[in-house]
Structure formats: structure tokens, C-alpha cells
Design a protein around this motif. Sequence first.
Motif, mmCIF file in Angstrom:
data_model
loop_
_atom_site.group_PDB
_atom_site.id
_atom_site.type_symbol
_atom_site.label_atom_id
_atom_site.label_comp_id
_atom_site.label_asym_id
_atom_site.label_seq_id
_atom_site.Cartn_x
_atom_site.Cartn_y
_atom_site.Cartn_z
ATOM 1 N N LEU A 48 -6.690 -24.969 5.118
ATOM 2 C CA LEU A 48 -8.054 -25.079 5.568
ATOM 3 C C LEU A 48 -8.815 -25.244 4.160
ATOM 4 C CD1 LEU A 48 -8.471 -21.858 8.037
ATOM 5 C CD2 LEU A 48 -8.730 -24.566 8.479
ATOM 6 N N PRO B 132 -1.805 -18.100 5.657
ATOM 7 C CA PRO B 132 -2.624 -16.867 5.571
ATOM 8 C C PRO B 132 -1.655 -15.604 6.189
ATOM 9 C CG PRO B 132 -3.336 -18.320 6.974
ATOM 10 C CD PRO B 132 -2.409 -19.104 6.396
ATOM 11 N N LEU C 85 -0.853 -12.836 8.848
ATOM 12 C CA LEU C 85 -0.757 -13.317 10.354
ATOM 13 C C LEU C 85 -2.315 -12.776 10.917
ATOM 14 C CD1 LEU C 85 0.949 -14.255 12.740
ATOM 15 C CD2 LEU C 85 1.378 -11.708 13.219
ATOM 16 N N VAL C 86 -2.894 -11.792 10.479
ATOM 17 C CA VAL C 86 -4.265 -11.278 10.915
ATOM 18 C C VAL C 86 -5.092 -11.476 9.614
ATOM 19 C CG1 VAL C 86 -5.472 -9.528 11.418
ATOM 20 C CG2 VAL C 86 -3.553 -9.655 12.530
ATOM 21 N N VAL C 87 -6.265 -12.480 9.973
ATOM 22 C CA VAL C 87 -7.001 -12.620 8.803
ATOM 23 C C VAL C 87 -8.341 -12.019 9.058
ATOM 24 C CG1 VAL C 87 -8.219 -14.484 7.211
ATOM 25 C CG2 VAL C 87 -5.961 -14.673 8.092
ATOM 26 N N ALA C 88 -8.869 -11.348 8.095
ATOM 27 C CA ALA C 88 -10.307 -10.756 8.216
ATOM 28 C C ALA C 88 -11.019 -11.981 8.014
ATOM 29 C CB ALA C 88 -10.509 -9.531 7.409
ATOM 30 N N SER C 89 -11.959 -12.243 9.102
ATOM 31 C CA SER C 89 -12.944 -13.316 9.174
ATOM 32 C C SER C 89 -14.292 -12.573 9.331
ATOM 33 C CB SER C 89 -12.551 -14.419 9.958
ATOM 34 O OG SER C 89 -12.415 -14.143 11.241
ATOM 35 N N GLY C 90 -15.120 -13.002 8.425
ATOM 36 C CA GLY C 90 -16.469 -12.286 8.794
ATOM 37 C C GLY C 90 -16.729 -10.888 8.504
ATOM 38 N N VAL C 91 -15.742 -9.950 8.817
ATOM 39 C CA VAL C 91 -15.541 -8.747 8.479
ATOM 40 C C VAL C 91 -15.485 -8.619 6.789
ATOM 41 C CG1 VAL C 91 -14.614 -6.593 8.919
ATOM 42 C CG2 VAL C 91 -14.879 -8.050 10.597
ATOM 43 N N MET D 243 1.775 8.280 3.412
ATOM 44 C CA MET D 243 2.328 6.919 4.012
ATOM 45 C C MET D 243 3.693 7.250 4.527
ATOM 46 S SD MET D 243 0.339 4.306 2.996
ATOM 47 C CE MET D 243 -1.076 4.198 1.902
ATOM 48 N N GLU E 295 0.861 -1.166 -0.053
ATOM 49 C CA GLU E 295 0.130 0.132 0.126
ATOM 50 C C GLU E 295 0.997 1.285 0.059
ATOM 51 O OE1 GLU E 295 -3.342 0.520 2.300
ATOM 52 O OE2 GLU E 295 -4.364 -0.860 0.955
ATOM 53 N N LEU F 121 9.709 -14.184 -5.284
ATOM 54 C CA LEU F 121 10.633 -13.248 -5.558
ATOM 55 C C LEU F 121 9.950 -11.996 -4.872
ATOM 56 C CD1 LEU F 121 13.360 -12.259 -6.564
ATOM 57 C CD2 LEU F 121 12.379 -11.878 -8.712
ATOM 58 N N GLY G 64 -14.154 -9.068 15.138
ATOM 59 C CA GLY G 64 -14.130 -9.642 13.610
ATOM 60 C C GLY G 64 -13.058 -10.236 13.177
ATOM 61 N N LEU G 65 -11.940 -9.884 13.879
ATOM 62 C CA LEU G 65 -10.609 -10.366 13.225
ATOM 63 C C LEU G 65 -10.185 -11.468 14.224
ATOM 64 C CD1 LEU G 65 -8.607 -7.035 12.550
ATOM 65 C CD2 LEU G 65 -9.844 -8.596 11.169
ATOM 66 N N THR G 66 -9.585 -12.446 13.582
ATOM 67 C CA THR G 66 -9.095 -13.475 14.444
ATOM 68 C C THR G 66 -7.647 -13.680 14.206
ATOM 69 O OG1 THR G 66 -9.642 -15.370 12.904
ATOM 70 C CG2 THR G 66 -11.127 -14.816 14.669
ATOM 71 N N ARG G 67 -6.569 -14.206 14.971
ATOM 72 C CA ARG G 67 -5.411 -14.509 14.769
ATOM 73 C C ARG G 67 -5.066 -15.964 14.322
ATOM 74 N NH1 ARG G 67 -1.635 -11.223 16.933
ATOM 75 N NH2 ARG G 67 -3.105 -10.394 18.269
ATOM 76 N N GLU G 68 -4.781 -15.932 13.002
ATOM 77 C CA GLU G 68 -4.637 -17.419 12.283
ATOM 78 C C GLU G 68 -3.366 -18.134 12.870
ATOM 79 O OE1 GLU G 68 -6.224 -19.817 9.357
ATOM 80 O OE2 GLU G 68 -6.768 -18.050 10.085
ATOM 81 N N LEU G 69 -2.416 -17.522 13.379
ATOM 82 C CA LEU G 69 -1.084 -18.252 13.838
ATOM 83 C C LEU G 69 -0.794 -17.759 15.285
ATOM 84 C CD1 LEU G 69 1.125 -17.652 10.818
ATOM 85 C CD2 LEU G 69 -0.126 -19.676 11.458
#
Lengths: 426, 426
Positions: free
Chosen positions: A319, A246, A248-254, B74, A224, A298, B387-392
Motif C-alpha cells: 500500500l 503489516p 494481522l490486525v492493523v489499527a486504522s483510524g483509531v 504478564m 511487551e 533475526l 476501528g480495526l480492520t483485518r489486513e489479511l
Amino acid sequence: MEAELKGLLDGLDSLKRSLVDSNHHASIDKLRLRVDHLMDLAKSERVRRLKVKDMSAEVVDSNPYSRLMALQRMGIVENYERIRDFSVAIVGIGGVGSVAAEMLTRCGIGRLLLYDYDKVELANMNRLFFRPDQAGMTKTDAAVQTLSDINPDVVLESYTLNITTVKGFETFMSSLKSKSFRPSKEDSGVDLVLSCVDNYEARMVVNQACNELNQIWMESGVSEDAVSGHIQLLIPGETACFACAPPLVVASGVDERTLKREGVCAASLPTTMGVVAGLLVQNTLKFLLKFGNVSPYLGYNSLKDYFPTMEMRPNPHCLNAACLERQNEYLLAKPARDAAAKAKMEAEASSVVETPLHDENEWNIRVVDDIELEKTDATSSDALPEGLTRELPRADEFQDPAAGVTVSFVDDLEDLRRQLDALNKI
Amino acid sequence: MEAELKGLLDGLDSLKRSLVDSNHHASIDKLRLRVDHLMDLAKSERVRRLKVKDMSAEVVDSNPYSRLMALQRMGIVENYERIRDFSVAIVGIGGVGSVAAEMLTRCGIGRLLLYDYDKVELANMNRLFFRPDQAGMTKTDAAVQTLSDINPDVVLESYTLNITTVKGFETFMSSLKSKSFRPSKEDSGVDLVLSCVDNYEARMVVNQACNELNQIWMESGVSEDAVSGHIQLLIPGETACFACAPPLVVASGVDERTLKREGVCAASLPTTMGVVAGLLVQNTLKFLLKFGNVSPYLGYNSLKDYFPTMEMRPNPHCLNAACLERQNEYLLAKPARDAAAKAKMEAEASSVVETPLHDENEWNIRVVDDIELEKTDATSSDALPEGLTRELPRADEFQDPAAGVTVSFVDDLEDLRRQLDALNKI
């Protein structure tokens, strides 16, 4: 434009017929000449490159493929023209995808499938490819317009749709499966999928499609803050899939999009996106035309010009169900793979030295065998052509030649084996 | 086209005046309407982006600079709009130079000076930038046509000349010296010269010009087999010049062009050239806008995706007299350079922590001092938004915290020095 001018000519002709005075006829003839000239102008403005039936290596200014076919003579690619057999799907025609599409088009790829739902905006003008006059067009339409002008030999299929919708995903899947371009092709209808999207959700959709179809694909991304990016090769079952590791932080549901804030946009640079597109398509060419080493991953950190590489094995606890299926198939096929690799090695070993590597030898390179070298005066073989001088001293003026080891000339592998055996007995 | 149509309208009007029959008048009015329509068509075909007076960071689709100005928010670039003050000269508008010119144009550079003597051919279509309909135009004219459409804010100067001729070199030198764009600029009239030529002779000419003018420049090149390239920063007197470390074999006396053989051309790829152009312009942006590390040398080996870097000091025995002059000046200026560096360091040290780093804080980032951290519950500060979960698992679930070392909060440098002294006495 040309049709309009034709209408104007017809109008002038019918006016002329209704007039009797020859002075008026002369005025109308003058106007006719003006319209003819406009007709020429209109035609010259859309001079298009003609289609080229076969790729030729002929070195003439009018040959759009001479510099590509030269890759064969240089020994980089064995059969460049094979590129015309390949289909590549590009998902996301933004800052990376559009440039990747242009590169493949200029390389003469057989068929491109382009997917995007977005429109061109002036805010996209800080990346390569789209022009300000295309603002408002869909990205797929604008891309087809530009690419077909650049190279009419490429078959372009454009899909203006969002792959993350149910209907979009269905069309995406069926277009990847279609074998109309090369009916004899095994598995899916495309040779490679390039993911050039800018969000996690779309990447997961490409991942799902490719896992289901057992389709090799490459992923790309730009940060970004616009100053880093990466490319990654994904082979279902053999390498990690996008869901195997995935973020480290995965948006689940949101919904990811709700995380974006009004009035805030990501930064982007034509440089970073151009480099990432270049690395992506270079990896694509190496993969399709079988030269060099295809990179599994790369990275590009532009602030430090650092390019990390790595390999990722699949996650047995992934998963994604389709990924687990592909992992199982890959494990089950191991004995067959090993046998094929062994057979290939044996075939290569037995065919060595049988035929000259290059039939054509435009550079007049010849292989000098060791015996001939021994006969030749070492200094004279290093002599330069007339008019060339050596700017720096030769390396052997500083170094002593490695002494003591002499290997006599060996006729074939059997000879070598016998000599090795003799050495082992000492 | 528009002028031609205007002429046609005038012709119809004068014909109308010479006719008396009202039926004829009606026919001519119909023809006039057709021409008016053609006029509209001709205008709509060349819709051009309007000039933009100030670069705005506003996030709207119609702003061509929003994604570039975002580099400020940024924290990558301090003042992006400064790019409008800079002049960059690009020598050689081929596979690398044309893409570099487009990237700088899309970035909104102030002024571009373009040098090339060659014409566009269909054989160039395997690289980015030029279009088949431009075949036959000079590369400089075609570039100005494309670039002014993309960004009318950039001042474009095009020089259709060969810098290796006496007359060409004179014009080259005087154009680099001209300060018409920014009269207050010190030294030469340009901020950077980019060499994107494809032969040794032209590189030596750019080298000579830049050594004479004490002009910082960057060199770029792509190999004849199309699969590797490099960029290099050259600061007269401070780094090696192009003549300091010449290729092992130098063509002296013989015209380089006679070494080329009829019917043989170098290979080229849009990928390699796009990557080299991207790395070159990225280095240019880092140099001009003062962010990241400017690379002194960066190679690109695409077969192995290997990117060698190195630094080269000037050769005290360089054959280029102007280089030796610059080397002397650089050595003589060392005391002044050291004093300036020391003053800068001291100024930075005294100004530290006096003002907040960012006045605007759109990301709502706040600095939490150590005392506050100690008070906070460690687990709750790591909690994720709803709404965020930690995958690892978190890193500290695997690692013990480093034990034994505790550093208490230090108010200022004096405190730290006292603590260090105390530790040293133990």
C-alpha cells in the motif's frame, strides 16, 4: 564549578589587599591553599579522554582502539578505520536505541544522529545506559552527555523531536539528507537508519522516510512481555518494507495510544534489550564494514533461546506508493546488476593467487603446498610444542584416511581445465 | 568535595572573628555566600536515587521497578520481588562481567559479589560499562562506583584479588561460603556463580571452587577474534564440569601467559560481549526466578548469526576429584529424586482446575468452555473491535476445517478413560 572557585580566589585576594596585619595575611593564604585544592578536585572530576586523530593498532593500555584494530590482524575486517566515514541515524533512544548508540560510540563510528522526544525517568532505570541523576533530562541531551564523555571522537547530532508530527518529520527528512559530514557521499547523508522505536506509528514513519529516500535501514523491536525481540534489514525495493507485510490486525483510524490503559505498562528487561541492541549493532557493523553475513531477519525468543531467521521479498501489492516505486527501479536495474555481478566474478577469478592474502603475518602462518606435505612425515607434523599434551586421542586414530583419491598439484587454472577435459573424455 | 568546602567555611568564620572592621565582616559574608553556593553545586552534582524499601508495581515515572514488576502481570514471572533474596558472584569484571553486573543491578538483585584484580585502562573503552574517567581505578572499585549510583538497593561486595593465587583462592572460597546476607540459605552463601574470566587457568579455579562447594555456576566466554561466544550451565555431578571435556590441547606445565606475544592483543567488540552478557543474565534470571527453559549451553556465532545448543553429561573419567565425588552423590540420590518428581506430578494432577489461574485479571481474559463456543456464531466471535480492520484473510478462508473427528465435552479424567476404553473395544 571552576568559575565559581576562581571568583572565590579573587574575593580572598581583594580582602587580603584591604588588610594590614600579617597574621590575617597568613590566614588568607591558608584559605587560598584550600581553594586551590578544591580547584584540583573539580578539575580531576571531569578528566576527559582526549580526541584521537588516527586509529592506531598499537597495543598499549592507553589506546582506546587497539582491541578494535585487532579485528584487522585477526582477518575479520579488512579496513576497520573506515568506520570513521560512516553516519548512522538512531530513531528512538530508549532501551534498545541508547545501548545501540553506546555500542557504536565505543566502536568509534564517525557520526551519530539521535532522535527522541521523551525524557529520562526513574522508571527507565531497569534498562542499560541512563543514570538516575539524568532523570528529567531529555533522552537526547542525556545521551549526548554520556556518549561524548565515552568517546569525544564521535560527531553527535541530537534531535529532540517527535518524527510522527508534520514539523518533526520535516526536520527528520532534512537531517537525513544533509551531507555536511561527508559531502562526497551519494544518495542520502547517512549510511544507515536504525529504528529503535516502541510503536507501530513511528515505525511506519521511518518506513515512509526510508522508502522516499531509498535509504537502507534496520528495524528492531522487543515484545511487551519483555522476553522476545527481533531485528530486520530493509532495503527499499529489494526486501519487504514495513508496510509490505503489516501485522494481522492493523489499527486504522483509531489512535494506537488510545488502546493503552491507564496504570498498565509494558514489561522490559535489560537482558532482552541488551541482546537485541547487540544483534542490531553487530548486523550494522557487518553491513558497514563488509564482513560475515548480514542477517535479513533475526528473532530472539529468550524463553526457549530460539533464534528464528527468514527473508521477506517485497509485496507487489504494497500500500506504500514509495515502496512500489523502489520495487520498479529494482526490477529495471536487474540487467545492470547481473552484468556487474558477472564482471566481479570474472575479475576475482583472474586475480586469484596473484598476491599473498596477508602482507603482515604476525601469527607466522604459512601456506604449505601439497607437495611439501607429501614429503613431510604425517605424525611429526602433528607434534605439539614442548609442554603441551594432547588430552584426547587424535581423530585419525579412529578413522581410516580416505583412500584411493589422489589429486596432483596444479599450477594454474589452465592446467586444471586441461585435467578436467581429460577426465571428461574417459 | 563537601568536606573541603566545610573546612573553608570554618576558616572564613575564624578569620571573621579575628577582624574588627565591619567592612571586612561584610566582605567575608560575601565570600561565605559564594562557598554556600558551591556547596549546593557539589550536592546537586551527586543527586542519588533513594533506596526503595519494597518493590512496587505502581505505574508511575518515579518507580524504578514498575517495568520489572510488570513481568508478573504478564504471566512471565510468578514472584519477581524474590530477586531481592538472591546473591550472585561474578568472577571477572571485564567486557562480559561488568555488563552482567549492571544488568543484575538494574534488575534489583539482592547482592552482588565482584571479583577482579585488574585496573581499568583506556584500552577497555571499546566495551560497554567503564568510563574513560575511571582509567587507573581497579575494576572492582570503578564497578562499585557506577553500580551503587544506578541502584543503591543492591548490596555490593567487591574483592580486588586474583583467584588463581593461594591467598586469593582462600578469600574467594570463604566469601562464597559466608551466609551473612541470608543466614537461612542452605549449602553455600550464594545462589549462583558467573564466570566471566578470559583465560583457561581462572576457569579451572572457578570450576574447582564450585565442585568443592557443590555450587551451581554458569560459564561464559568470547573468542579471541571477537565474533563468537558462549554461555554454559554447570551443575556439579549432574552436567559436565569444566574439566570433564577439556579443550583438545591443554596447556600442562607451561604458564598460559607465556603463550601470549608482546604487542599482540585479542580483538573485542561491545556487541559480542553485550550479547553474551545478555544471554548469560537472561539464563540467570530464568534459573533464579524459575521461568522459561534454562539453557544448558548456548553458543553465538555472529558471522552467521548461528546459535548452537547442546547438553553435556559428566565424564566418569574426569580428572577433577571433587567432580567425581559430586557425580557419585548425584547417582546415589537418584531414587529420592525419582520419588520427589513422582510426588510432584501427582500433586499437580490433583490440584488441576481447582483454583482460577489468575485472581487479578487486568486484561479481562475469560475462559470460554467448549459448550459455550458451540452455541456462539463462529463468525461473530471473530469480529474485531470498532476501528480495526483485518489486513489479511482469515486462515479458515483457505483451510477446510479438519473433518470427521468430533470430541464431546469431557467432565473429568474418569469420563475420558471410559471413552478411551470404549474406543479400544471397537
